[in-house]
Write a protein that holds these residues in place. Structure first.
Motif, PDB file in Angstrom:
ATOM      1  N   GLU A  23       0.837  -1.207   0.000  1.00  0.00           N
ATOM      2  CA  GLU A  23       0.000   0.000   0.000  1.00  0.00           C
ATOM      3  C   GLU A  23       0.872   1.257   0.000  1.00  0.00           C
ATOM      4  O   GLU A  23       0.978   1.978   0.982  1.00  0.00           O
ATOM      5  CB  GLU A  23      -0.944   0.003   1.206  1.00  0.00           C
ATOM      6  N   GLU A  24       1.502   1.498  -1.139  1.00  0.00           N
ATOM      7  CA  GLU A  24       2.522   2.546  -1.214  1.00  0.00           C
ATOM      8  C   GLU A  24       2.359   3.435  -2.438  1.00  0.00           C
ATOM      9  O   GLU A  24       1.770   3.036  -3.442  1.00  0.00           O
ATOM     10  CB  GLU A  24       3.915   1.891  -1.259  1.00  0.00           C
ATOM     11  N   ILE A  25       2.924   4.635  -2.336  1.00  0.00           N
ATOM     12  CA  ILE A  25       2.999   5.561  -3.464  1.00  0.00           C
ATOM     13  C   ILE A  25       4.475   5.879  -3.711  1.00  0.00           C
ATOM     14  O   ILE A  25       5.197   6.283  -2.798  1.00  0.00           O
ATOM     15  CB  ILE A  25       2.217   6.856  -3.190  1.00  0.00           C
ATOM     16  N   TYR A  26       4.902   5.675  -4.948  1.00  0.00           N
ATOM     17  CA  TYR A  26       6.287   5.933  -5.342  1.00  0.00           C
ATOM     18  C   TYR A  26       6.349   7.085  -6.340  1.00  0.00           C
ATOM     19  O   TYR A  26       5.404   7.324  -7.092  1.00  0.00           O
ATOM     20  CB  TYR A  26       6.900   4.699  -6.017  1.00  0.00           C
ATOM     21  N   CYS A  27       7.492   7.759  -6.348  1.00  0.00           N
ATOM     22  CA  CYS A  27       7.817   8.692  -7.418  1.00  0.00           C
ATOM     23  C   CYS A  27       9.069   8.186  -8.120  1.00  0.00           C
ATOM     24  O   CYS A  27      10.082   7.891  -7.467  1.00  0.00           O
ATOM     25  CB  CYS A  27       8.069  10.103  -6.881  1.00  0.00           C
ATOM     26  N   PHE A  28       8.992   8.045  -9.432  1.00  0.00           N
ATOM     27  CA  PHE A  28      10.167   7.735 -10.233  1.00  0.00           C
ATOM     28  C   PHE A  28      10.647   9.055 -10.820  1.00  0.00           C
ATOM     29  O   PHE A  28      10.027   9.618 -11.732  1.00  0.00           O
ATOM     30  CB  PHE A  28       9.831   6.705 -11.310  1.00  0.00           C
ATOM     31  N   ILE A  29      11.742   9.552 -10.253  1.00  0.00           N
ATOM     32  CA  ILE A  29      12.231  10.894 -10.554  1.00  0.00           C
ATOM     33  C   ILE A  29      13.050  10.856 -11.843  1.00  0.00           C
ATOM     34  O   ILE A  29      14.035  10.104 -11.953  1.00  0.00           O
ATOM     35  CB  ILE A  29      13.087  11.427  -9.395  1.00  0.00           C
ATOM     36  N   ASN A  30      12.655  11.667 -12.806  1.00  0.00           N
ATOM     37  CA  ASN A  30      13.255  11.680 -14.136  1.00  0.00           C
ATOM     38  C   ASN A  30      14.420  12.661 -14.181  1.00  0.00           C
ATOM     39  O   ASN A  30      14.316  13.787 -13.677  1.00  0.00           O
ATOM     40  CB  ASN A  30      12.184  12.093 -15.147  1.00  0.00           C
ATOM     41  N   ASP A  31      15.516  12.242 -14.796  1.00  0.00           N
ATOM     42  CA  ASP A  31      16.641  13.166 -14.981  1.00  0.00           C
ATOM     43  C   ASP A  31      16.513  13.966 -16.271  1.00  0.00           C
ATOM     44  O   ASP A  31      17.412  14.733 -16.620  1.00  0.00           O
ATOM     45  CB  ASP A  31      17.976  12.412 -14.945  1.00  0.00           C
ATOM     46  N   GLY A  32      15.383  13.778 -16.978  1.00  0.00           N
ATOM     47  CA  GLY A  32      15.138  14.487 -18.226  1.00  0.00           C
ATOM     48  C   GLY A  32      15.493  13.679 -19.455  1.00  0.00           C
ATOM     49  O   GLY A  32      15.106  14.025 -20.570  1.00  0.00           O
ATOM     50  N   LYS A  33      16.231  12.569 -19.255  1.00  0.00           N
ATOM     51  CA  LYS A  33      16.674  11.747 -20.379  1.00  0.00           C
ATOM     52  C   LYS A  33      16.113  10.327 -20.306  1.00  0.00           C
ATOM     53  O   LYS A  33      16.592   9.433 -21.008  1.00  0.00           O
ATOM     54  CB  LYS A  33      18.205  11.706 -20.421  1.00  0.00           C
ATOM     55  N   GLY A  34      15.118  10.129 -19.423  1.00  0.00           N
ATOM     56  CA  GLY A  34      14.525   8.808 -19.309  1.00  0.00           C
ATOM     57  C   GLY A  34      15.243   7.893 -18.341  1.00  0.00           C
ATOM     58  O   GLY A  34      15.026   6.680 -18.361  1.00  0.00           O
ATOM     59  N   ASN A  35      16.077   8.477 -17.496  1.00  0.00           N
ATOM     60  CA  ASN A  35      16.691   7.705 -16.407  1.00  0.00           C
ATOM     61  C   ASN A  35      15.959   8.068 -15.115  1.00  0.00           C
ATOM     62  O   ASN A  35      15.816   9.252 -14.798  1.00  0.00           O
ATOM     63  CB  ASN A  35      18.186   8.025 -16.290  1.00  0.00           C
ATOM     64  N   PHE A  36      15.527   7.056 -14.371  1.00  0.00           N
ATOM     65  CA  PHE A  36      14.638   7.294 -13.238  1.00  0.00           C
ATOM     66  C   PHE A  36      15.240   6.780 -11.934  1.00  0.00           C
ATOM     67  O   PHE A  36      15.882   5.727 -11.892  1.00  0.00           O
ATOM     68  CB  PHE A  36      13.293   6.603 -13.474  1.00  0.00           C
ATOM     69  N   THR A  37      15.013   7.550 -10.887  1.00  0.00           N
ATOM     70  CA  THR A  37      15.385   7.162  -9.530  1.00  0.00           C
ATOM     71  C   THR A  37      14.120   7.016  -8.700  1.00  0.00           C
ATOM     72  O   THR A  37      13.289   7.918  -8.678  1.00  0.00           O
ATOM     73  CB  THR A  37      16.298   8.222  -8.883  1.00  0.00           C
ATOM     74  N   SER A  38      13.993   5.886  -8.024  1.00  0.00           N
ATOM     75  CA  SER A  38      12.772   5.614  -7.260  1.00  0.00           C
ATOM     76  C   SER A  38      12.837   6.251  -5.877  1.00  0.00           C
ATOM     77  O   SER A  38      13.869   6.214  -5.205  1.00  0.00           O
ATOM     78  CB  SER A  38      12.586   4.096  -7.115  1.00  0.00           C
ATOM     79  N   LYS A  39      11.703   6.843  -5.458  1.00  0.00           N
ATOM     80  CA  LYS A  39      11.588   7.390  -4.102  1.00  0.00           C
ATOM     81  C   LYS A  39      10.217   7.039  -3.548  1.00  0.00           C
ATOM     82  O   LYS A  39       9.193   7.277  -4.201  1.00  0.00           O
ATOM     83  CB  LYS A  39      11.779   8.906  -4.098  1.00  0.00           C
ATOM     84  N   LEU A  40      10.190   6.470  -2.359  1.00  0.00           N
ATOM     85  CA  LEU A  40       8.936   6.163  -1.689  1.00  0.00           C
ATOM     86  C   LEU A  40       8.367   7.449  -1.094  1.00  0.00           C
ATOM     87  O   LEU A  40       9.008   8.100  -0.274  1.00  0.00           O
ATOM     88  CB  LEU A  40       9.163   5.129  -0.588  1.00  0.00           C
ATOM     89  N   LEU A  41       7.155   7.826  -1.523  1.00  0.00           N
ATOM     90  CA  LEU A  41       6.519   9.038  -1.016  1.00  0.00           C
ATOM     91  C   LEU A  41       5.630   8.760   0.185  1.00  0.00           C
ATOM     92  O   LEU A  41       5.470   9.615   1.057  1.00  0.00           O
ATOM     93  CB  LEU A  41       5.686   9.705  -2.115  1.00  0.00           C
ATOM     94  N   TYR A  42       5.032   7.572   0.216  1.00  0.00           N
ATOM     95  CA  TYR A  42       4.088   7.246   1.285  1.00  0.00           C
ATOM     96  C   TYR A  42       3.928   5.733   1.365  1.00  0.00           C
ATOM     97  O   TYR A  42       3.931   5.037   0.356  1.00  0.00           O
ATOM     98  CB  TYR A  42       2.717   7.877   1.013  1.00  0.00           C
ATOM     99  N   GLY A  43       3.808   5.227   2.585  1.00  0.00           N
ATOM    100  CA  GLY A  43       3.504   3.820   2.791  1.00  0.00           C
ATOM    101  C   GLY A  43       2.623   3.648   4.004  1.00  0.00           C
ATOM    102  O   GLY A  43       2.960   4.110   5.094  1.00  0.00           O
ATOM    103  N   SER A  44       1.477   3.005   3.837  1.00  0.00           N
ATOM    104  CA  SER A  44       0.568   2.803   4.961  1.00  0.00           C
ATOM    105  C   SER A  44       1.066   1.681   5.854  1.00  0.00           C
ATOM    106  O   SER A  44       1.592   0.672   5.389  1.00  0.00           O
ATOM    107  CB  SER A  44      -0.831   2.464   4.446  1.00  0.00           C
ATOM    108  N   SER A  45       0.870   1.849   7.158  1.00  0.00           N
ATOM    109  CA  SER A  45       1.203   0.790   8.102  1.00  0.00           C
ATOM    110  C   SER A  45       0.099  -0.257   8.169  1.00  0.00           C
ATOM    111  O   SER A  45       0.266  -1.305   8.777  1.00  0.00           O
ATOM    112  CB  SER A  45       1.431   1.376   9.499  1.00  0.00           C
ATOM    113  N   ASN A  46      -1.035   0.020   7.542  1.00  0.00           N
ATOM    114  CA  ASN A  46      -2.142  -0.927   7.465  1.00  0.00           C
ATOM    115  C   ASN A  46      -2.002  -1.713   6.162  1.00  0.00           C
ATOM    116  O   ASN A  46      -2.269  -1.199   5.085  1.00  0.00           O
ATOM    117  CB  ASN A  46      -3.474  -0.173   7.510  1.00  0.00           C
ATOM    118  N   GLU A  47      -1.577  -2.962   6.256  1.00  0.00           N
ATOM    119  CA  GLU A  47      -1.346  -3.760   5.053  1.00  0.00           C
ATOM    120  C   GLU A  47      -2.643  -4.105   4.333  1.00  0.00           C
ATOM    121  O   GLU A  47      -2.625  -4.663   3.237  1.00  0.00           O
ATOM    122  CB  GLU A  47      -0.577  -5.028   5.411  1.00  0.00           C
TER     123      GLU A  47
END
Length: 465
Positions: free
Chosen positions: A276-300
């Motif tokens: 139960e999570e929300i991720y952001c795949f951060i773009n460097d502008g050239k299609g290379n992405f870095t993953s960052k967890l924005l939110y994760g619920s403690s209720n599975e």
């Protein structure tokens, strides 16, 4: 026993103890390290990010429970009149998605429909004004989950991106596909299968992800327990190349947005089912992405159902409107008391603060609209999994923004039920926002059914001001 024998025995025993200690250390440190490494690879994250994710998840249950005392209920105001549009039905409808768009660019708003009963993409065309006629644009698409209408090939007409599950209910079979319906300029569509025989596809969105001027695709693949998130690079001439971003089951939404305001499109992904999570795949502008967890619920068992990116508090930063109301994990499917609506406030630097707005059982799709023209964004939301055996259970609500990001709930309707999709647009060009909903009647009761419903705004709400 000689002194030498005793010394040799002691050395041998000491050596065994060292081996035993190494084994214990490996069990305590090595195996968790390997598991964290495996999860990092699967999720497209660093080891430190995965460790932080495990020990410090956000979204505690008490944050949700605290709203139970704060739900404010306002008077019901009849300003939306429901009107069924499109084909009549006999069997329970299975509409998974609707999009409000002027498909033929004639100045009248139409509706594009994902129909999982007929396995087709349909067009409910408005022509002339106020008259709605439904036709099939493409069939043979097993359980279409989502559509996006956009000029993909940049030739001046609207094309349609289709996410195809392959099967409505969970499956590990590689039966999903990504399809683009290319408009030939006369609103007839040529089917291009961009990717197939992949984990069930729940969402696809188009945008230029590598800065080469061509539209690419972001794809959410729910799968069952082997889903993925990927982006598909447009090489030109209807040729494509896939890039896997994350191997994790349960993705249901991908949204393209320059959320960090650096001039390129990032990918916001909602993952349900496992964490139960929300991720952001951060773009460097050239299609290379870095993953960052924005939110994760403690209720599975949170039941994430949708995200929508918007500047909800109008501070110049894009926030995330987020519903949790999915109940397909249960037999029979039935909503849970912790279901509801929340927003993640963008505090800058990709840090987000969780705010619970209200409890709403079965909440599935929400849209922000300043419905009363007071300068503040209100929220409209539908429920797919409310307690339908109870006649008073609401399927459609309005959350009035009364200031300082406080909301008062107003009931709109308790029929039709099982509303899984919602869009907002001005259908009669009167300056008032109307709505369109779709019913997913996959389970009983079958007494208050609706397929595609237009909710026409009569202006009473604004006139009461």
């Amino acid at each position: 026993m000689t002194k030498e024998s005793r010394s040799h025995l002691k050395q041998k025993k000491g050596f065994k103890n060292i081996i035993l200690l190494v084994i214990i250390l490996f069990l305590i440190i090595g195996i968790p390290y390997l598991l964290i490494g495996y999860q990092a690879k699967q999720k497209g994250m660093t080891r430190s990010a995965v460790l932080k994710r495990i020990v410090n998840r956000t979204g505690a249950k008490d944050e949700v429970a605290a709203t139970e005392k704060n739900n404010l209920l306002g008077a019901k105001i009849d300003f939306l009149k429901p009107m069924p549009v499109g084909q009549p039905f006999i069997e329970p409808p299975l509409i998974s998605n609707v999009q409000a768009v002027d498909l033929d660019k004639d100045g009248l708003m139409d509706i594009v429909v994902c129909d999982c009963k007929s396995n087709s993409i349909n067009w409910i065309r408005q022509y002339p004004a106020g008259v709605y006629t439904e036709t099939v644009l493409a069939d043979g698409l097993n359980a279409p989950a989502h559509v996006q209408v956009l000029d993909f090939d940049k030739d001046g007409d609207n094309d349609i991106m289709v996410a195809v599950l392959g099967l409505l209910f969970p499956s590990n079979d590689k039966i999903g596909s990504v399809v683009i319906l290319e408009n030939d300029g006369t609103n007839h569509f040529i089917k291009h299968v961009v990717a197939d025989k992949i984990a069930r596809v729940s969402d696809v969105r188009a945008g230029d992800l590598n800065g080469d001027g061509k539209n690419d695709l972001a794809v959410a693949q729910f799968g069952y327990d082997d889903g993925e998130t990927r982006w598909i690079e447009n090489l030109g001439n209807w040729k494509f190349k896939s890039h896997i971003l994350q191997n994790l089951s349960g993705p249901i939404n991908v949204v393209l947005d320059d959320i960090d305001k650096d001039g390129d499109l990032d990918i916001i992904s909602l993952v349900s089912q496992e964490w139960e999570e929300i991720y952001c795949f951060i773009n460097d502008g050239k299609g290379n992405f870095t993953s960052k967890l924005l939110y994760g619920s403690s209720n599975e068992d949170f039941g994430s159902s949708s995200i929508y990116v918007c500047d909800l508090n109008k501070d110049g930063k894009d926030d995330i409107l987020y519903t949790n109301g999915d109940a397909f994990d249960y037999i029979p499917p039935q909503g849970r008391p912790w279901h509801g609506i929340q927003w993640l406030e963008n505090k800058g630097n990709l840090n987000f603060e969780f705010h619970r707005i209200c409890n709403f059982i079965g909440a599935y799709n929400a849209r922000p609209v300043d419905i009363n023209n007071d300068g503040k964004l209100d929220i409209f939301c539908v429920s797919a999994f409310n307690l339908w055996d109870k006649p008073e259970s609401q399927s459609f609500i309005w959350l009035e923004n009364v200031g300082n990001m406080q909301f008062v709930m107003h009931n709109i309707a308790n029929s039709p039920t099982h509303l899984i999709t919602l869009e907002a647009a001005d259908f009669n060009n009167d300056g008032q926002i109307d709505f369109v909903t779709g019913g997913m009647h996959a389970y009983p009761p079958y007494d208050r059914m609706g397929r595609v419903t237009l909710w026409m705004n009569n202006g009473n709400l604004v006139n009461k001001k």
